[in-house]
Scaffold this motif. Structure first.
Motif, PDB file in Angstrom:
ATOM      1  N   ALA A   1       0.832  -1.206   0.000  1.00 14.55           N
ATOM      2  CA  ALA A   1       0.000   0.000   0.000  1.00 14.55           C
ATOM      3  C   ALA A   1       0.867   1.257   0.000  1.00 14.55           C
ATOM      4  O   ALA A   1       0.571   2.241  -0.690  1.00 14.55           O
ATOM      5  CB  ALA A   1      -0.930  -0.004   1.213  1.00 14.55           C
ATOM      6  N   VAL A   2       1.951   1.208   0.772  1.00 12.72           N
ATOM      7  CA  VAL A   2       2.892   2.333   0.786  1.00 12.72           C
ATOM      8  C   VAL A   2       3.514   2.518  -0.594  1.00 12.72           C
ATOM      9  O   VAL A   2       3.605   3.644  -1.113  1.00 12.72           O
ATOM     10  CB  VAL A   2       3.991   2.077   1.848  1.00 12.72           C
ATOM     11  N   GLY A   3       3.947   1.405  -1.201  1.00 10.55           N
ATOM     12  CA  GLY A   3       4.556   1.511  -2.520  1.00 10.55           C
ATOM     13  C   GLY A   3       3.587   2.011  -3.578  1.00 10.55           C
ATOM     14  O   GLY A   3       3.954   2.827  -4.439  1.00 10.55           O
ATOM     15  N   TRP A   4       2.335   1.544  -3.530  1.00 16.17           N
ATOM     16  CA  TRP A   4       1.324   1.960  -4.514  1.00 16.17           C
ATOM     17  C   TRP A   4       1.014   3.445  -4.381  1.00 16.17           C
ATOM     18  O   TRP A   4       0.972   4.181  -5.362  1.00 16.17           O
ATOM     19  CB  TRP A   4       0.067   1.124  -4.327  1.00 16.17           C
ATOM     20  N   ARG A   5       0.798   3.889  -3.136  1.00 17.81           N
ATOM     21  CA  ARG A   5       0.434   5.288  -2.925  1.00 17.81           C
ATOM     22  C   ARG A   5       1.620   6.220  -3.151  1.00 17.81           C
ATOM     23  O   ARG A   5       1.462   7.362  -3.585  1.00 17.81           O
ATOM     24  CB  ARG A   5      -0.115   5.481  -1.498  1.00 17.81           C
ATOM     25  N   GLY A   6       2.822   5.737  -2.866  1.00 20.35           N
ATOM     26  CA  GLY A   6       3.997   6.593  -2.994  1.00 20.35           C
ATOM     27  C   GLY A   6       4.638   6.563  -4.357  1.00 20.35           C
ATOM     28  O   GLY A   6       5.583   7.329  -4.610  1.00 20.35           O
ATOM     29  N   ALA A   7       4.140   5.694  -5.265  1.00 18.47           N
ATOM     30  CA  ALA A   7       4.740   5.609  -6.599  1.00 18.47           C
ATOM     31  C   ALA A   7       4.570   6.932  -7.340  1.00 18.47           C
ATOM     32  O   ALA A   7       3.484   7.501  -7.397  1.00 18.47           O
ATOM     33  CB  ALA A   7       4.094   4.480  -7.395  1.00 18.47           C
ATOM     34  N   GLY A   8       5.653   7.424  -7.882  1.00 16.61           N
ATOM     35  CA  GLY A   8       5.591   8.661  -8.658  1.00 16.61           C
ATOM     36  C   GLY A   8       5.613   9.931  -7.835  1.00 16.61           C
ATOM     37  O   GLY A   8       5.609  11.028  -8.400  1.00 16.61           O
ATOM     38  N   VAL A   9       5.629   9.802  -6.501  1.00 13.96           N
ATOM     39  CA  VAL A   9       5.664  10.986  -5.650  1.00 13.96           C
ATOM     40  C   VAL A   9       7.068  11.586  -5.683  1.00 13.96           C
ATOM     41  O   VAL A   9       8.066  10.875  -5.525  1.00 13.96           O
ATOM     42  CB  VAL A   9       5.268  10.633  -4.200  1.00 13.96           C
ATOM     43  N   SER A  10       7.145  12.875  -5.879  1.00 11.59           N
ATOM     44  CA  SER A  10       8.430  13.568  -5.906  1.00 11.59           C
ATOM     45  C   SER A  10       8.675  14.212  -4.547  1.00 11.59           C
ATOM     46  O   SER A  10       7.907  15.078  -4.120  1.00 11.59           O
ATOM     47  CB  SER A  10       8.427  14.636  -7.014  1.00 11.59           C
ATOM     48  N   LEU A  11       9.713  13.764  -3.883  1.00  9.29           N
ATOM     49  CA  LEU A  11      10.048  14.319  -2.576  1.00  9.29           C
ATOM     50  C   LEU A  11      10.821  15.615  -2.740  1.00  9.29           C
ATOM     51  O   LEU A  11      11.655  15.746  -3.634  1.00  9.29           O
ATOM     52  CB  LEU A  11      10.872  13.312  -1.775  1.00  9.29           C
TER      53      LEU A  11
END
Length: 514
Positions: free
Chosen positions: A29-39
């Motif tokens: 779930a963390v990987g799915w939601r965080g995919a493509g997020v730019s920190l």
């Protein structure tokens, strides 16, 4: 044991799959939601600070543990056993209590600054990188000392006597015996402490904060609780998982024996040189004792007066903490026992992976994943305590499994054929053979699981409202509100409950084994 253990052998693979799902589902779930997020720059600053403080904490804890362990190995004195026992206390001590004790000694109105002010010197601040490192050294110096001490005590007595007969002085003994042992042990010990410090949350929540002193875990907490930016929290959790996994794998790979051989299992007698070396040993032991004891004594002295006027939230939170600890301990011990008994008979990658995977993550990362899974279907606050139990089970399972596995293998080797010849099966095998033989490590493991759960401040910080808060969260909230006497009183109750649970479960296991 083959027939007797059959029910557990059938249950273990299913349990391993369930445990893998418990850990992997929130991570996915963390990987799915965080995919493509730019920190952003602040997020990468948190990553750098996390790694920096963990490296410094591991370095200082390990290096400072060497002279203390060496002094304990070569000196005999009244109270030595008590001091070694004290070295084990911080492992069970809730981190929020350790922080409170350090604030009482090194804080703005603590003993150190009071003394500096009295002699006209400027005060020092405990907040920031140096305060975080100080707290982590307080929590991990005893662990490093105990691990290094075991290395010294494992040196074969025959090698020590041979060195003495050859006329080795302190330098030759260090060069040919002690240094090879330290060279093999220290990297693994430092990496274990590095992993622990990478996932530290309670320490940084109190002593860190601000743009220049924020770790990944604290940034995740802020993203969920204050900004409700779940995508950013997921991206940070993914980075935390990657960093923790690399460190955990490195620690696992560097764990290796020193290669001296087994010896004849005779009592080790190290030389105890006089002169300046005796003085250095006394100094190391004295400073370590004061460093560990002063904060604990400060919490007791500051907390006792506040017991008469506890905030209304403390006792209900204490009850919730005890309930969570007992449930977590029961489930974790049952799961670890099932996996260990199966692995002792049929080793395989499925059980080993299920029992080891949680080491690569942290309570806050797992809590973030569960938050992401629950939030679309139910208010996360309503499931705060069950999720906390599940996360505590996952995080304590690797320790319990490692405690039980050697004993389960000995049980298989010593009594497996006898159990088969007697036809012991099912509950009779478990009741009359397995549980009595494993009672001592089961009680010890249950005590550790309960104490660690009592002091947990991870997932509960993401989920809990006022009616779900556990005692560590209440202590942290009181400390943040600068209600130090009330916080110390609540911390005193937390210490008492944590050690009481550990003592009761450990003693119960010893009595059952007697």
């Amino acid at each position: 044991m083959a027939s007797g253990a059959r029910p557990l052998n059938l249950a273990a693979p299913a349990l391993a799959v369930l445990l893998l799902a418990l850990v992997l589902a929130p991570l996915l779930a963390v990987g799915w939601r965080g995919a493509g997020v730019s920190l952003g720059p602040a997020d990468w600053a948190a990553v750098r600070f996390s790694v920096t403080q963990a490296l410094l904490s591991a370095l200082f804890s390990t290096l400072l543990g060497i002279p203390v362990a060496r002094a304990l190995a070569r000196r005999q004195f009244p109270g030595r056993g008590l001091l070694i026992t004290l070295m084990g206390a911080p492992f069970l001590l809730p981190a929020v209590v350790a922080v409170l004790g350090l604030l009482a000694v090194f804080g703005r109105s603590g003993l150190l600054n009071t003394g500096l002010t009295a002699i006209g010197l400027p005060s020092v601040s405990i907040y920031g990188l140096h305060g975080v490192v100080l707290a982590h050294v307080f929590l991990n110096l005893p662990l490093a000392t105990r691990m290094i001490l075991q290395g010294w005590l494992a040196l074969p007595a025959e090698r020590i006597r041979l060195a003495q007969s050859l006329g080795f002085g302190p330098w030759e003994t260090f060069r040919h015996l002690e240094w090879p042992m330290l060279r093999d042990l220290l990297p693994g010990i430092a990496l274990v402490i590095l992993v622990i410090c990478l996932t530290s949350f309670a320490v940084v929540l109190t002593l860190g904060g601000g743009p220049s002193a924020t770790t990944i875990e604290l940034a995740i907490y802020q993203a969920v609780r204050f900004e409700f930016d779940l995508s950013r929290a997921a991206g940070l959790a993914g980075v935390q998982l990657a960093v923790g996994a690399v460190a955990a794998l490195a620690a696992w790979g560097l764990a290796r024996p020193a290669g001296f051989g087994a010896g004849l299992d005779r009592r080790l007698e190290l030389d105890a040189p006089d002169g300046w070396r005796r003085g250095s040993d006394v100094l190391a032991l004295t400073l370590a004792t004061l460093f560990l004891a002063l904060p604990l004594c400060a919490v007791v002295l500051r907390g006792v007066p506040g017991l008469a006027d506890l905030p209304a939230s403390v006792l209900p939170a204490a009850g919730r903490s005890v309930l969570v600890a007992l449930c977590s301990s029961l489930i974790a011990v049952t799961a670890a026992l099932t996996l260990a008994l199966h692995a002792a008979r049929r080793p395989g990658p499925l059980v080993e992976t299920a029992a080891t995977l949680p080491l690569a993550t942290s309570g806050l990362v797992l809590g973030t994943g569960h938050f992401l899974l629950i939030q679309p279907i139910a208010p996360p606050m309503t499931l705060a305590l069950p999720v906390t139990v599940l996360v505590n089970v996952a995080l304590s399972l690797p320790y319990l499994y490692r405690i039980l596995l050697p004993e389960a293998r000995a049980l298989q080797a010593d009594y497996g054929r006898l159990a088969d010849s007697l036809g012991l099966q099912g509950w009779a095998w478990l009741r009359w053979l397995a549980l009595p033989r494993l009672a001592r490590p089961l009680g010890f493991g249950a005590g550790i699981a309960a104490a660690l759960s009592m002091g947990d401040l991870g997932a509960i910080a993401l989920f809990a409202g006022e009616r779900q808060a556990t005692l560590p969260l209440v202590v942290s909230q009181l400390t943040g509100a600068y209600r130090m006497e009330a916080a110390a009183a609540a911390a005193l109750i937390l210490i008492a409950l944590s050690f009481a649970l550990f003592w009761a479960l450990d003693a119960g296991g010893r009595r059952a084994a007697a």
